[in-house]
Design an enzyme around this catalytic site. Structure first.
Site, PDB file in Angstrom:
ATOM      1  N   THR A 143       0.853  -1.196   0.000  1.00 53.51           N
ATOM      2  CA  THR A 143       0.000   0.000   0.000  1.00 53.51           C
ATOM      3  C   THR A 143       0.885   1.240   0.000  1.00 53.51           C
ATOM      4  OG1 THR A 143      -1.955   0.988   1.043  1.00 53.51           O
ATOM      5  CG2 THR A 143      -0.279   0.121   2.528  1.00 53.51           C
ATOM      6  N   ASN A 144       0.342   2.404   0.310  1.00 60.59           N
ATOM      7  CA  ASN A 144       1.133   3.637   0.335  1.00 60.59           C
ATOM      8  C   ASN A 144       0.607   4.569   1.426  1.00 60.59           C
ATOM      9  OD1 ASN A 144      -0.983   5.452  -0.855  1.00 60.59           O
ATOM     10  ND2 ASN A 144      -0.799   3.949  -2.514  1.00 60.59           N
ATOM     11  N   ARG A 145       1.165   5.763   1.503  1.00 66.81           N
ATOM     12  CA  ARG A 145       0.908   6.648   2.649  1.00 66.81           C
ATOM     13  C   ARG A 145      -0.365   7.483   2.535  1.00 66.81           C
ATOM     14  NH1 ARG A 145       5.690  10.322   3.236  1.00 66.81           N
ATOM     15  NH2 ARG A 145       4.452  11.128   4.929  1.00 66.81           N
ATOM     16  N   ALA A 212      -4.669   7.262  -4.617  1.00 70.03           N
ATOM     17  CA  ALA A 212      -3.270   6.897  -4.847  1.00 70.03           C
ATOM     18  C   ALA A 212      -3.272   5.401  -5.164  1.00 70.03           C
ATOM     19  CB  ALA A 212      -2.436   7.208  -3.608  1.00 70.03           C
TER      20      ALA A 212
END
Ligand code: C5P
Length: 334
Positions: A143-145, A212
Site C-alpha cells: 500500500t502507500n501513505r 493513490a
C-alpha cells in the site's frame, strides 16, 4: 473565510449540554451564530452557559436563516413550526423526514452544507480516494501513505454544493462523514477499484480521480500465509495495475475528467504530460516533497493545469478549501 449567519436551535435531549461547545466551534470557524433555547432546553441549560462563551441567546431569528438543531428532537421541531419562513435545516443526531442529520462531531460539515451555494445541483460526481491495498497473502499487502483526506474533502464539499456523489475508496485511515447525497463504495485493490468505477461511471457528469492507486500488484495472491522457513531472500513478481484515469479518458463519451499528480520534482512537466496522455480536462498537481503538502497532512499546495490555458497556482490551503476551488472549476465547466 467570510462570515455566514446561522441559528442554533437547542432542544431538550441529552446532547443539549453539548450545545455551548457546538456554538463555540461554529464561531471559531467564522460563523455568526444566534442561539435559540427551547423550553425543554431551558430545563437543562441556562442562558449563562452561553454567556460564558460570549453568546446571548435570542428569542427570534431572521426569516430564512439556515438552522442547526442541537439535538434534533421533537421540541425543536415544534419550535420551528412557529417560524414564518424556514431556510435550510440540518439536525445533529437523529434524522427526520423533514431534514437531514449529521453526527455532532460533523457540525462544521453541517454548517458548510447549510451555507453552500448548490453549484452542482442535479450533477453526479464520481470520486476515487485513498490508497489501494494489493494483497500478497491473507495477512500481507502492498500500500502507500495516502490517508484519503483529499478525496474525502472533495466528496463532502461536492455533496455540500448539491451534487450526488459516488465515492469509491480504498482502505481509509480517516472516517468519511456520512451526509446527504454521498454514497460510499469501499474497495481494496486497484482491479476492484477499476471495476467499481466502470460499474458507475455511466451515471456521472464528472469524475475526479484522487486515489493513490498502486502501480503494481503481486502477480499471484497466495491463498495461505507465506512462510519464511528456509528463505534468505524472497522475490515477489509484480504486474502493472489498470490505469483507471486513462481508462476513463479513453471512453467516448467520457465524463469531465480531473486527475491528480503527486510528484517530488518536475511538477509542471509531468502534470502537462498527464493531461495529454490520460486525456483529462484538469490535473491537480501537488508537490509531495514539501512537508506541508501532499500525503497525510491537512493542507495542500496545488497547481491546477488545464488544456490550452495557463495553470492556476493555489496557495497553501486546507484540503476542504482546495477541494472547493477545484469543484468551482468543475461546476463552471459542466
Ligand atoms: O500516473 P500517475 O499515477 O502519476 O497518475 C496519477 C493520477 O492517475 C491520479 O489521478 C490517480 O488517481 C490516477 N491513477 C489511476 N489508476 C492508476 C494510477 C493512477 O486512476 N492505476
Amino acid at each position: 473565510m467570510s462570515t455566514f449567519p446561522l441559528a442554533l436551535f437547542v432542544g431538550g435531549g441529552l446532547d443539549a449540554c453539548a450545545a455551548p461547545a457546538v456554538a463555540v466551534r461554529l464561531i471559531a470557524a467564522g460563523y455568526e451564530v444566534q442561539v435559540v433555547l427551547t423550553d425543554a432546553a431551558r430545563q437543562l441549560l441556562t442562558p449563562a452557559a452561553f454567556r460564558l462563551a460570549g453568546i446571548e441567546p435570542v428569542d427570534t431569528v431572521p426569516a430564512g436563516i439556515p438552522i442547526i438543531l442541537c439535538p434534533a428532537d421533537e421540541a425543536v421541531g415544534l419550535r420551528l413550526e412557529t417560524l414564518p419562513s424556514l431556510g435550510r435545516v440540518a439536525g445533529l443526531g437523529q434524522a427526520s423526514a423533514a431534514f437531514p442529520a449529521f453526527a455532532r462531531e460533523d457540525v462544521l460539515l453541517a454548517a458548510r452544507w447549510l451555507c453552500s451555494p448548490r453549484l452542482l445541483a442535479d450533477r453526479t460526481i464520481l470520486i476515487t480516494a485513498g490508497p489501494t491495498a494489493e494483497d500478497i497473502d491473507p495477512v500481507r499487502f502492498l500500500t502507500n501513505r495516502s490517508t484519503g483526506r483529499m478525496g474525502i474533502a472533495l466528496a463532502t464539499v461536492a455533496a455540500c454544493l448539491g451534487a450526488r456523489v459516488i465515492l469509491v475508496h480504498g482502505p481509509l485511515a480517516l472516517r468519511c462523514p456520512p451526509m446527504p447525497g454521498l454514497e460510499t463504495i469501499p474497495v481494496r485493490g486497484a482491479r476492484e477499484m477499476h471495476a467499481a468505477v466502470h460499474g458507475r461511471v455511466h451515471e456521472c457528469d464528472a469524475a475526479i480521480l484522487c486515489a493513490a492507486v498502486a502501480d503494481f500488484t503481486p502477480r499471484d495472491t497466495a491463498g495461505q500465509k507465506l512462510k519464511k522457513t528456509g528463505l534468505d531472500e524472497l522475490t515477489l513478481p509484480l504486474v502493472r495495475t489498470p490505469d483507471i484515469l486513462a481508462s476513463l479518458g479513453a471512453l467516448s463519451p467520457r465524463p469531465y475528467l480531473v486527475g491528480f499528480a503527486a510528484e517530488t520534482h518536475d511538477l509542471e512537466r509531468y502534470a502537462q504530460d498527464k493531461l495529454e496522455r490520460k486525456n483529462c480536462d484538469l490535473i491537480c498537481a501537488n508537490d509531495v516533497a514539501a512537508a506541508d503538502s501532499g500525503f497525510a497532512v491537512p493542507t495542500n499546495r496545488i497547481t491546477i493545469f488545464r488544456r490550452n490555458q495557463p495553470p492556476i497556482p493555489l496557495p497553501l490551503l486546507d484540503k476542504e478549501e482546495a477541494a472547493a476551488r477545484i469543484l468551482e472549476l468543475v461546476a463552471q465547466a459542466l
